[in-house]
Design a protein around this motif. Structure first.
Motif, PDB file in Angstrom:
ATOM      1  N   GLY A   1       0.810  -1.229   0.000  1.00 26.58           N
ATOM      2  CA  GLY A   1       0.000   0.000   0.000  1.00 26.58           C
ATOM      3  C   GLY A   1       0.842   1.277   0.000  1.00 26.58           C
ATOM      4  N   VAL A   2       1.957   1.251   0.727  1.00 30.15           N
ATOM      5  CA  VAL A   2       2.794   2.455   0.770  1.00 30.15           C
ATOM      6  C   VAL A   2       3.401   2.759  -0.591  1.00 30.15           C
ATOM      7  CG1 VAL A   2       4.814   1.122   1.583  1.00 30.15           C
ATOM      8  CG2 VAL A   2       4.732   3.588   1.929  1.00 30.15           C
ATOM      9  N   LEU A   3       3.717   1.706  -1.357  1.00 32.45           N
ATOM     10  CA  LEU A   3       4.361   1.924  -2.653  1.00 32.45           C
ATOM     11  C   LEU A   3       3.354   2.369  -3.713  1.00 32.45           C
ATOM     12  CD1 LEU A   3       6.696  -1.212  -2.691  1.00 32.45           C
ATOM     13  CD2 LEU A   3       7.262   1.131  -2.032  1.00 32.45           C
ATOM     14  N   GLN A   4       2.154   1.794  -3.661  1.00 33.59           N
ATOM     15  CA  GLN A   4       1.179   2.089  -4.717  1.00 33.59           C
ATOM     16  C   GLN A   4       0.343   3.327  -4.433  1.00 33.59           C
ATOM     17  OE1 GLN A   4       1.725   0.642  -7.411  1.00 33.59           O
ATOM     18  NE2 GLN A   4       3.116  -0.850  -6.522  1.00 33.59           N
ATOM     19  N   TYR A   5      -0.126   3.486  -3.216  1.00 31.54           N
ATOM     20  CA  TYR A   5      -1.040   4.602  -2.925  1.00 31.54           C
ATOM     21  C   TYR A   5      -0.537   5.519  -1.822  1.00 31.54           C
ATOM     22  CZ  TYR A   5      -3.896   1.974  -6.126  1.00 31.54           C
ATOM     23  OH  TYR A   5      -4.334   1.313  -7.243  1.00 31.54           O
ATOM     24  N   ALA A   6       0.751   5.452  -1.521  1.00 33.76           N
ATOM     25  CA  ALA A   6       1.396   6.408  -0.614  1.00 33.76           C
ATOM     26  C   ALA A   6       0.738   6.480   0.753  1.00 33.76           C
ATOM     27  CB  ALA A   6       1.460   7.794  -1.260  1.00 33.76           C
ATOM     28  N   GLN A   7       0.268   5.323   1.238  1.00 32.42           N
ATOM     29  CA  GLN A   7      -0.302   5.318   2.588  1.00 32.42           C
ATOM     30  C   GLN A   7       0.839   5.282   3.600  1.00 32.42           C
ATOM     31  OE1 GLN A   7      -3.136   2.153   3.141  1.00 32.42           O
ATOM     32  NE2 GLN A   7      -4.368   3.492   4.434  1.00 32.42           N
ATOM     33  N   THR A   8       1.229   6.435   4.027  1.00 31.13           N
ATOM     34  CA  THR A   8       2.335   6.577   4.975  1.00 31.13           C
ATOM     35  C   THR A   8       2.297   7.971   5.576  1.00 31.13           C
ATOM     36  OG1 THR A   8       4.760   6.608   5.202  1.00 31.13           O
ATOM     37  CG2 THR A   8       3.889   7.216   3.051  1.00 31.13           C
ATOM     38  N   CYS A   9       2.716   8.076   6.818  1.00 26.83           N
ATOM     39  CA  CYS A   9       2.851   9.390   7.451  1.00 26.83           C
ATOM     40  C   CYS A   9       4.001   9.311   8.440  1.00 26.83           C
ATOM     41  CB  CYS A   9       1.556   9.818   8.129  1.00 26.83           C
ATOM     42  SG  CYS A   9       1.030   8.747   9.465  1.00 26.83           S
ATOM     43  N   PHE A  10       4.405  10.450   8.979  1.00 27.50           N
ATOM     44  CA  PHE A  10       5.572  10.440   9.861  1.00 27.50           C
ATOM     45  C   PHE A  10       5.499  11.526  10.911  1.00 27.50           C
ATOM     46  CE2 PHE A  10       8.005  14.093   8.288  1.00 27.50           C
ATOM     47  CZ  PHE A  10       7.507  14.293   7.017  1.00 27.50           C
ATOM     48  N   GLU A  11       6.465  11.513  11.783  1.00 28.41           N
ATOM     49  CA  GLU A  11       6.636  12.555  12.790  1.00 28.41           C
ATOM     50  C   GLU A  11       8.113  12.910  12.861  1.00 28.41           C
ATOM     51  OE1 GLU A  11       5.184  14.708  14.594  1.00 28.41           O
ATOM     52  OE2 GLU A  11       3.269  14.195  13.715  1.00 28.41           O
ATOM     53  N   GLY A  12       8.420  13.981  13.561  1.00 20.87           N
ATOM     54  CA  GLY A  12       9.815  14.369  13.743  1.00 20.87           C
ATOM     55  C   GLY A  12       9.960  15.062  15.077  1.00 20.87           C
ATOM     56  N   LEU A  13      10.888  14.561  15.897  1.00 21.13           N
ATOM     57  CA  LEU A  13      11.185  15.223  17.173  1.00 21.13           C
ATOM     58  C   LEU A  13      12.652  14.996  17.484  1.00 21.13           C
ATOM     59  CD1 LEU A  13       9.698  13.213  20.182  1.00 21.13           C
ATOM     60  CD2 LEU A  13       9.602  12.360  17.857  1.00 21.13           C
ATOM     61  N   LYS A  14      13.133  15.597  18.571  1.00 24.36           N
ATOM     62  CA  LYS A  14      14.558  15.492  18.880  1.00 24.36           C
ATOM     63  C   LYS A  14      14.779  15.087  20.326  1.00 24.36           C
ATOM     64  CE  LYS A  14      16.445  18.922  15.641  1.00 24.36           C
ATOM     65  NZ  LYS A  14      16.796  20.361  15.534  1.00 24.36           N
ATOM     66  N   ALA A  15      15.908  14.414  20.577  1.00 19.84           N
ATOM     67  CA  ALA A  15      16.386  14.200  21.945  1.00 19.84           C
ATOM     68  C   ALA A  15      17.589  15.104  22.146  1.00 19.84           C
ATOM     69  CB  ALA A  15      16.765  12.744  22.167  1.00 19.84           C
ATOM     70  N   TYR A  16      17.647  15.718  23.323  1.00 26.36           N
ATOM     71  CA  TYR A  16      18.695  16.685  23.650  1.00 26.36           C
ATOM     72  C   TYR A  16      19.440  16.212  24.878  1.00 26.36           C
ATOM     73  CZ  TYR A  16      15.255  19.569  21.163  1.00 26.36           C
ATOM     74  OH  TYR A  16      14.358  20.056  20.247  1.00 26.36           O
ATOM     75  N   THR A  17      20.747  16.477  24.922  1.00 28.90           N
ATOM     76  CA  THR A  17      21.483  16.322  26.176  1.00 28.90           C
ATOM     77  C   THR A  17      21.427  17.663  26.885  1.00 28.90           C
ATOM     78  OG1 THR A  17      22.955  14.734  25.130  1.00 28.90           O
ATOM     79  CG2 THR A  17      23.670  15.654  27.240  1.00 28.90           C
ATOM     80  N   THR A  18      20.938  17.661  28.121  1.00 29.03           N
ATOM     81  CA  THR A  18      20.790  18.926  28.848  1.00 29.03           C
ATOM     82  C   THR A  18      22.107  19.311  29.512  1.00 29.03           C
ATOM     83  OG1 THR A  18      20.097  17.802  30.850  1.00 29.03           O
ATOM     84  CG2 THR A  18      18.358  18.434  29.321  1.00 29.03           C
ATOM     85  N   GLU A  19      22.110  20.514  30.061  1.00 32.62           N
ATOM     86  CA  GLU A  19      23.302  21.052  30.724  1.00 32.62           C
ATOM     87  C   GLU A  19      23.790  20.111  31.831  1.00 32.62           C
ATOM     88  OE1 GLU A  19      22.634  24.981  32.297  1.00 32.62           O
ATOM     89  OE2 GLU A  19      24.708  25.527  31.875  1.00 32.62           O
ATOM     90  N   ASP A  20      22.844  19.491  32.561  1.00 31.61           N
ATOM     91  CA  ASP A  20      23.245  18.612  33.664  1.00 31.61           C
ATOM     92  C   ASP A  20      23.354  17.137  33.244  1.00 31.61           C
ATOM     93  OD1 ASP A  20      20.556  18.264  33.351  1.00 31.61           O
ATOM     94  OD2 ASP A  20      20.019  18.620  35.452  1.00 31.61           O
ATOM     95  N   GLY A  21      23.469  16.896  31.918  1.00 30.41           N
ATOM     96  CA  GLY A  21      23.811  15.566  31.439  1.00 30.41           C
ATOM     97  C   GLY A  21      22.673  14.580  31.281  1.00 30.41           C
ATOM     98  N   LYS A  22      21.419  15.057  31.419  1.00 25.87           N
ATOM     99  CA  LYS A  22      20.290  14.161  31.163  1.00 25.87           C
ATOM    100  C   LYS A  22      19.980  14.142  29.666  1.00 25.87           C
ATOM    101  CE  LYS A  22      17.886  14.772  35.531  1.00 25.87           C
ATOM    102  NZ  LYS A  22      17.902  16.104  36.154  1.00 25.87           N
ATOM    103  N   VAL A  23      19.240  13.111  29.238  1.00 23.86           N
ATOM    104  CA  VAL A  23      18.750  13.086  27.861  1.00 23.86           C
ATOM    105  C   VAL A  23      17.237  13.254  27.919  1.00 23.86           C
ATOM    106  CG1 VAL A  23      18.513  11.709  25.764  1.00 23.86           C
ATOM    107  CG2 VAL A  23      20.663  11.691  27.024  1.00 23.86           C
TER     108      VAL A  23
END
Ligand SMILES: *Cc1c(COP(=O)(O)O)cnc(C)c1O
Length: 341
Positions: free
Chosen positions: A49-71
């Motif tokens: 289905g994704v190849l023939q009728y483009a049934q696909t969607c997505f998201e985008g987000l980020k992970a950051y390392t903070t000043e005190d070393g957390k992710v």
């Protein structure tokens, strides 16, 4: 945790094959348990289905390392919610929102060695997406789907860092004019590629797309929303049903009001009022905020007073506050930061 030996400060915005990805399959009306796997390739039937009728969607987000070393991740609940909206519009099954957040957590933890260190200017880009996997030749939704999350470390989206962009008012539309503009999906991006290549060939960094019905109102660019600053210091951002509701933009509206005390106007923005603005920027997870120095509307040049050398002062403050919140230097509003490690 031993980090990968990468030149973090000089990463571009590109794909690297990180060690792990998250995968869950949908079959017989339900999602399986999901797993972290190593194989970056997908084998599909030729008639998927994704190849023939483009049934696909997505998201985008980020992970950051903070000043005190957390992710940490920034507001992943809003990505989960928006992917649900995209799936519903495309007749795809929803990957449950709590499982979406859990999967983001699993895949970032598995790829801890790929999370860029604090202060490097790089971040871990997280790309959740869904594809229709079984064969479909008659036009109808597929029955089987795969939800995946890949991650890749990235540097700045626009080369040249904070140098303001030159954009043009596009004669092409960003999205198909049938109400798909608010869906985060490859179909809209496929329709924008010609406009992007054409803009680049003519020396512009990006396109400003207008509302296809009247071509008098500002919508967005290919992958980022617009923000404008008026000469008296208000934040104005376009409102339209065919704009992708950017999480960065929605967050900046709150930052502007609550942290910087600015008046925020979310309303229709006419092409004819661009001369009234002092600053302009593009905002999105990938771009964060990229300043715009000049807009070319078919030979009518709008040059923002903030100039072509650096960000305008208000956009700079918005940028510093938002990235300060994301990197843990400034206290975040309740629920904005999801700690992963
Ligand atoms: C992803 C995207 C944006 C930016 O949204 P964020 O949630 O801020 O990353 C803007 N416009 C389009 C078309 C997009 O696909």
């Amino acid at each position: 945790m031993e980090k990968k030996d990468l030149d973090w400060a000089n990463l571009g915005f590109g794909y690297m094959n990180a060690d792990y990805r998250y995968v869950s399959n949908y079959k017989d009306g339900k999602w399986d348990d999901g797993a972290i796997i190593t194989d970056s390739n997908i084998v599909l039937n030729e008639c998927a289905g994704v190849l023939q009728y483009a049934q696909t969607c997505f998201e985008g987000l980020k992970a950051y390392t903070t000043e005190d070393g957390k992710v940490v991740c920034f507001r992943p609940d809003l990505n989960a919610q928006r992917m649900k909206d995209s799936c519903e519009r495309l007749e795809m099954p929803v990957f449950p929102e709590d499982r979406f957040i859990d999967a983001v957590e699993q895949v970032v933890k598995a790829n801890a060695a790929w999370v860029p260190p604090y202060g490097s200017g790089a971040t871990l880009y997280i790309r959740p997406y869904m594809i229709a996997t079984n064969s479909v030749i008659g036009v109808k939704p597929a029955e089987e789907y795969q939800f995946r999350i890949l991650v890749t470390p990235v540097g700045p989206y626009f080369k040249g860092g904070a140098k303001p962009l030159t954009i043009r008012v596009s004669d092409f539309d960003r999205a198909a004019p049938h109400g798909t503009g608010h869906v985060k999906a490859g179909l809209n991006y496929a329709m924008s590629l010609h406009a992007i290549v054409d803009a680049h060939n003519k020396g512009y960094d990006e396109n400003m797309y207008l509302d296809p019905a009247t071509r008098t109102k500002v919508e967005e660019t290919g992958g980022a929303n617009f923000i404008f600053i008026t000469k008296d210091g208000k934040l104005v951002t376009p409102k339209s049903d065919s704009i992708l509701p950017s999480i960065t933009r929605r967050s900046l509206m709150i930052v502007a009001e609550k942290y910087l005390g600015l008046t925020v106007e979310h309303r229709e923005v006419l092409l004819s009022e661009l001369d009234d603005f002092a600053e302009c920027g593009l905002c999105g997870t990938a771009a964060v905020i990229s300043p715009v120095g000049k807009i070319d509307d078919h030979g009518r040049n709008i040059c923002f007073p903030s100039g072509m050398e650096k960000m305008g002062p208000v956009i700079q403050k918005l940028y510093d506050t938002l990235t300060g919140i994301q990197m843990g230097r400034i206290e975040a509003p309740e629920g904005w930061i999801k700690e992963i490690m």
